[in-house]
Scaffold this motif. Structure first.
Motif, PDB file in Angstrom:
ATOM      1  N   ILE A  88       8.069 -51.226  13.334  1.00 53.40           N
ATOM      2  CA  ILE A  88       8.641 -50.042  13.969  1.00 53.40           C
ATOM      3  C   ILE A  88       7.523 -49.163  14.521  1.00 53.40           C
ATOM      4  O   ILE A  88       6.536 -48.884  13.828  1.00 53.40           O
ATOM      5  CB  ILE A  88       9.489 -49.244  12.961  1.00 53.40           C
ATOM      6  N   ASN A  89       7.669 -48.760  15.769  1.00 54.73           N
ATOM      7  CA  ASN A  89       6.699 -47.847  16.379  1.00 54.73           C
ATOM      8  C   ASN A  89       6.996 -46.438  15.858  1.00 54.73           C
ATOM      9  O   ASN A  89       7.784 -45.698  16.448  1.00 54.73           O
ATOM     10  CB  ASN A  89       6.795 -47.903  17.904  1.00 54.73           C
ATOM     11  N   THR A  90       6.372 -46.090  14.749  1.00 50.98           N
ATOM     12  CA  THR A  90       6.701 -44.832  14.075  1.00 50.98           C
ATOM     13  C   THR A  90       6.381 -43.623  14.942  1.00 50.98           C
ATOM     14  O   THR A  90       7.081 -42.610  14.862  1.00 50.98           O
ATOM     15  CB  THR A  90       5.947 -44.736  12.743  1.00 50.98           C
ATOM     16  N   ARG A  91       5.350 -43.706  15.757  1.00 50.62           N
ATOM     17  CA  ARG A  91       4.994 -42.564  16.615  1.00 50.62           C
ATOM     18  C   ARG A  91       6.120 -42.238  17.577  1.00 50.62           C
ATOM     19  O   ARG A  91       6.594 -41.103  17.631  1.00 50.62           O
ATOM     20  CB  ARG A  91       3.710 -42.886  17.382  1.00 50.62           C
ATOM     21  N   ASN A  92       6.575 -43.239  18.340  1.00 50.25           N
ATOM     22  CA  ASN A  92       7.624 -42.994  19.326  1.00 50.25           C
ATOM     23  C   ASN A  92       8.948 -42.612  18.670  1.00 50.25           C
ATOM     24  O   ASN A  92       9.682 -41.751  19.165  1.00 50.25           O
ATOM     25  CB  ASN A  92       7.825 -44.241  20.195  1.00 50.25           C
ATOM     26  N   VAL A  93       9.262 -43.245  17.547  1.00 50.70           N
ATOM     27  CA  VAL A  93      10.535 -42.977  16.884  1.00 50.70           C
ATOM     28  C   VAL A  93      10.561 -41.556  16.321  1.00 50.70           C
ATOM     29  O   VAL A  93      11.587 -40.855  16.406  1.00 50.70           O
ATOM     30  CB  VAL A  93      10.788 -44.024  15.778  1.00 50.70           C
ATOM     31  N   LYS A  94       9.454 -41.096  15.762  1.00 51.60           N
ATOM     32  CA  LYS A  94       9.395 -39.729  15.238  1.00 51.60           C
ATOM     33  C   LYS A  94       9.457 -38.707  16.363  1.00 51.60           C
ATOM     34  O   LYS A  94      10.142 -37.680  16.242  1.00 51.60           O
ATOM     35  CB  LYS A  94       8.124 -39.553  14.408  1.00 51.60           C
ATOM     36  N   LEU A  95       8.764 -38.990  17.467  1.00 52.20           N
ATOM     37  CA  LEU A  95       8.843 -38.078  18.613  1.00 52.20           C
ATOM     38  C   LEU A  95      10.265 -38.026  19.168  1.00 52.20           C
ATOM     39  O   LEU A  95      10.739 -36.959  19.579  1.00 52.20           O
ATOM     40  CB  LEU A  95       7.866 -38.526  19.703  1.00 52.20           C
TER      41      LEU A  95
END
Length: 253
Positions: free
Chosen positions: A228-235
């Motif tokens: 999971i691309n945590t950066r994009n998902v959190k943004l």
């Protein structure tokens, strides 16, 4: 189905019941309750779905409210000559343009808040977001000089009322023998907006993005290890939650 029908009847009749008991004051309280329902749903995207403790969420409410006020009032035309030349009667922007602008601008602010805090978790994230909310409040109260943008603590006046296809909700209307004053009309608009937010949140929760948010909430390291691309998902969580705050703010404005 029975529960849904009963709930719909109660929600539709509620302003008449409280209005008969306490007048327009309590209907106005219901209006604000619907605004806070939208705020709570937006906050739930960030805190509930993604597990990101955001204590400065109310800042997006302010962004939406000021966006609506500036785009539907003569304030900017009175402060800037070039805007006055373009809009001699003031910027009375239709609300079908104002609401997407408020939501989009709030989402941008959500990304601006989320980008520097990607490595923070728990209490540290809470402290940073709390500071962000306080910074926005201080800026809005002081952007009256050297150029008057928000008119400081006095606020922006002359905000145009909400109109739907030429139907002015700020004026009383008689429908099927019932007289609907402005507070009643706004209540039903806010209920529709809240239902829309509920529907979007439900769809998000059961989507691939919603599952990614849940994975980050439970264990961010494990979620990242699973691809999971945590950066994009959190943004995206910050942006989506902020956009609902902007919608509520625009309706408040």
């Amino acid at each position: 189905l029975a529960v849904g029908v009963v709930t719909a009847i109660v929600v539709a009749a509620l302003p008449f019941v409280v209005g008969a008991a306490g007048g327009n004051y309590w209907v106005r309280v219901l209006d604000f309750a619907m605004l806070y329902v939208m705020l709570a749903l937006g906050l739930n995207v960030v805190v509930g779905f993604a597990g990101l403790l955001d204590l400065g969420y109310i800042a997006f409410y302010a962004v939406g409210a000021y966006t609506a006020a500036l785009l539907t009032s003569p304030h900017l035309a009175n402060q800037f000559i070039w805007i006055a030349n373009m809009f001699p009667g003031g910027m009375h922007t239709p609300y079908w343009i104002v609401v997407p602008c408020a939501m989009g601008l709030a989402a941008i602010f959500g990304v601006l808040l989320g980008a520097p805090t990607l490595r923070l978790r728990g209490d540290y994230l809470a402290i940073v977001t709390l500071g962000f909310g306080e910074i926005v409040r201080i800026f809005m109260n002081n952007l009256a000089r050297p150029v008057n943008i928000t008119n400081g603590p006095q606020g922006i006046t002359g905000v145009a009322p909400l109109q739907v296809f030429g139907f002015n909700l700020a004026q009383p209307h008689e429908i099927l023998g019932f007289t609907f004053t402005s507070v009643y009309m706004y209540y039903y608009v806010f209920v529709i907006c809240a239902l829309l937010v509920i529907w979007v949140c439900t769809r998000l929760q059961h989507s691939r993005i919603g599952r990614a948010w849940a994975a980050i909430r439970e264990d961010e390291i494990a979620a990242k290890a699973m691809g999971i691309n945590t950066r994009n998902v959190k943004l995206l969580a910050f942006a989506m939650g902020a956009s609902f705050g902007g919608l509520s703010g625009a309706m408040f404005g």
